[in-house]
Design a protein around this motif. Structure first.
Motif, PDB file in Angstrom:
ATOM      1  N   THR A 147       0.863  -1.184   0.000  1.00 56.48           N
ATOM      2  CA  THR A 147       0.000   0.000   0.000  1.00 56.48           C
ATOM      3  C   THR A 147       0.897   1.230   0.000  1.00 56.48           C
ATOM      4  OG1 THR A 147      -1.758  -1.146   1.174  1.00 56.48           O
ATOM      5  CG2 THR A 147      -1.814   1.253   1.205  1.00 56.48           C
ATOM      6  N   ALA A 191      -8.326   0.980 -10.136  1.00 60.38           N
ATOM      7  CA  ALA A 191      -8.735  -0.100  -9.239  1.00 60.38           C
ATOM      8  C   ALA A 191      -9.358  -1.256 -10.013  1.00 60.38           C
ATOM      9  CB  ALA A 191      -9.724   0.428  -8.199  1.00 60.38           C
ATOM     10  N   THR A 224      -2.691   3.814  -2.775  1.00 64.00           N
ATOM     11  CA  THR A 224      -2.888   2.764  -3.771  1.00 64.00           C
ATOM     12  C   THR A 224      -2.373   1.439  -3.233  1.00 64.00           C
ATOM     13  OG1 THR A 224      -2.730   4.278  -5.656  1.00 64.00           O
ATOM     14  CG2 THR A 224      -2.189   1.973  -6.076  1.00 64.00           C
ATOM     15  N   THR A 254      -6.928  -1.001  -4.819  1.00 68.75           N
ATOM     16  CA  THR A 254      -7.550   0.290  -4.528  1.00 68.75           C
ATOM     17  C   THR A 254      -6.635   1.387  -5.045  1.00 68.75           C
ATOM     18  OG1 THR A 254      -6.478   0.443  -2.347  1.00 68.75           O
ATOM     19  CG2 THR A 254      -8.650  -0.604  -2.435  1.00 68.75           C
TER      20      THR A 254
END
Length: 319
Positions: free
Chosen positions: A22, A61, A120, A44
């Motif tokens: 992430t 995404a 992200t 995401t």
């Protein structure tokens, strides 16, 4: 066996480079290994894939991009990002380095990064690909191919996201198989995309006559096929089969068979060092090793023994 199954069977994940991370912007990851195939999916957020030789591609995404090596590429928060690129590859082994962990899935303990606006979450898997059979599949792919969200791979992605988030016994095996499954789904969706231009053998598999002929040739490549015997097995005349096959595949049935046999033989020559050229010849349907050697040189541009020496030396094995 259908042609696609035969070509992709050499593209298998075995302890593949795999991980998730992430990222809070700005960020830039530079994938430096030039793996034969690298699959990138965003769970995401969003980012950009920037190939070494090519235009940037947005990645949002649930979308997936597959990059074909040996070119390297970067994954960045935005084109022209100010972030210093972090080199990622087999030796980029911890979340703190921004890369993927070899043989273990992981999820970053990134504090509040997961809720930072614009964060992200990336899943990436890099494939080792070896052999002439696999190369025929790679040759059908562009340097960068994209598949949008909403396809067959979405269900696999859910399993990947759950499995990569924990370290548990047997995880690598699960990740390998899930990665194989996802790659098959991605390639199917890409070959079947509206307005696409898939390789001739892909479209030909859907034809009831030519598809059956291809399955027979791939299931029994060493059989003493003639156009007549192949036509008999597919239930049409020789002339119908020959024309239909050439129209859809782009070459006559026996020409296709010869090239496929030589592809199989090329891998056998490297994988089975103790096998003689005559052994390999018999395995792919030639009783005469001289006839096999002539066919191999005609198709591959070199004789079997020289191919074996060159390929073995290139793979780091003694010739």
């Amino acid at each position: 066996m259908d042609a696609f199954s035969d070509l992709i069977r050499g593209v298998r994940a075995h302890g593949s480079l795999f991980g998730s991370t992430t990222l809070a912007p700005p960020w830039a990851l530079h994938f430096v290994d030039g793996a034969p195939l690298t699959l990138c999916t965003v769970l995401t957020g969003s980012g950009w894939i920037v190939p070494e030789h090519g235009l940037p591609e947005p990645l949002r995404a649930r979308e997936t991009i597959v990059v074909r090596g040996p070119s390297t590429f970067r994954f960045v928060d935005e084109v022209g990002t100010l972030a210093d690129p972090i080199e990622c590859g087999e030796h980029c082994a911890t979340p703190e380095q921004g890369g993927t962990r070899h043989r273990l899935g992981w999820a970053d303990d990134c504090g509040d990064a997961g809720v930072v606006r614009g964060a992200t979450t990336l899943i990436v898997g890099a494939y080792p690909v070896r052999g002439e059979i696999s190369r025929r599949l790679l040759d059908a792919l562009p340097v960068v191919l994209r598949v949008d969200a909403g396809g067959a791979a979405d269900a696999v992605l859910d399993h990947l996201a759950a499995e990569v988030a924990v370290d548990t016994p047997g995880q690598q095996v699960v990740l390998d198989r899930l990665l194989d499954w996802m790659l098959v789904c991605i390639l199917r969706d890409w070959f079947d995309r509206p307005g696409g231009a898939p390789p001739a053998w892909w479209a030909a598999q859907r034809d009831p006559v030519v598809g059956q002929a291809l399955r027979l040739l791939h299931a029994e490549p060493a059989a003493p096929w003639t156009v007549a015997s192949l036509a008999d097995r597919t239930g049409v005349s020789r002339s119908t089969l020959a024309k239909r096959f050439a129209d859809l595949v782009g070459e006559p049935p026996l020409t296709y068979l010869t090239r496929w046999r030589m592809t199989l033989a090329a891998d056998l020559l490297v994988e089975r060092q103790a096998a003689t050229v005559a052994d390999v010849a018999r395995t792919v349907g030639y009783s005469d090793p001289f006839g096999f050697s002539a066919a191999f040189k005609r198709v591959r541009g070199t004789n079997p023994s020289e191919f074996r020496r060159t390929a073995s030396a290139g793979a780091g094995r003694p010739a």
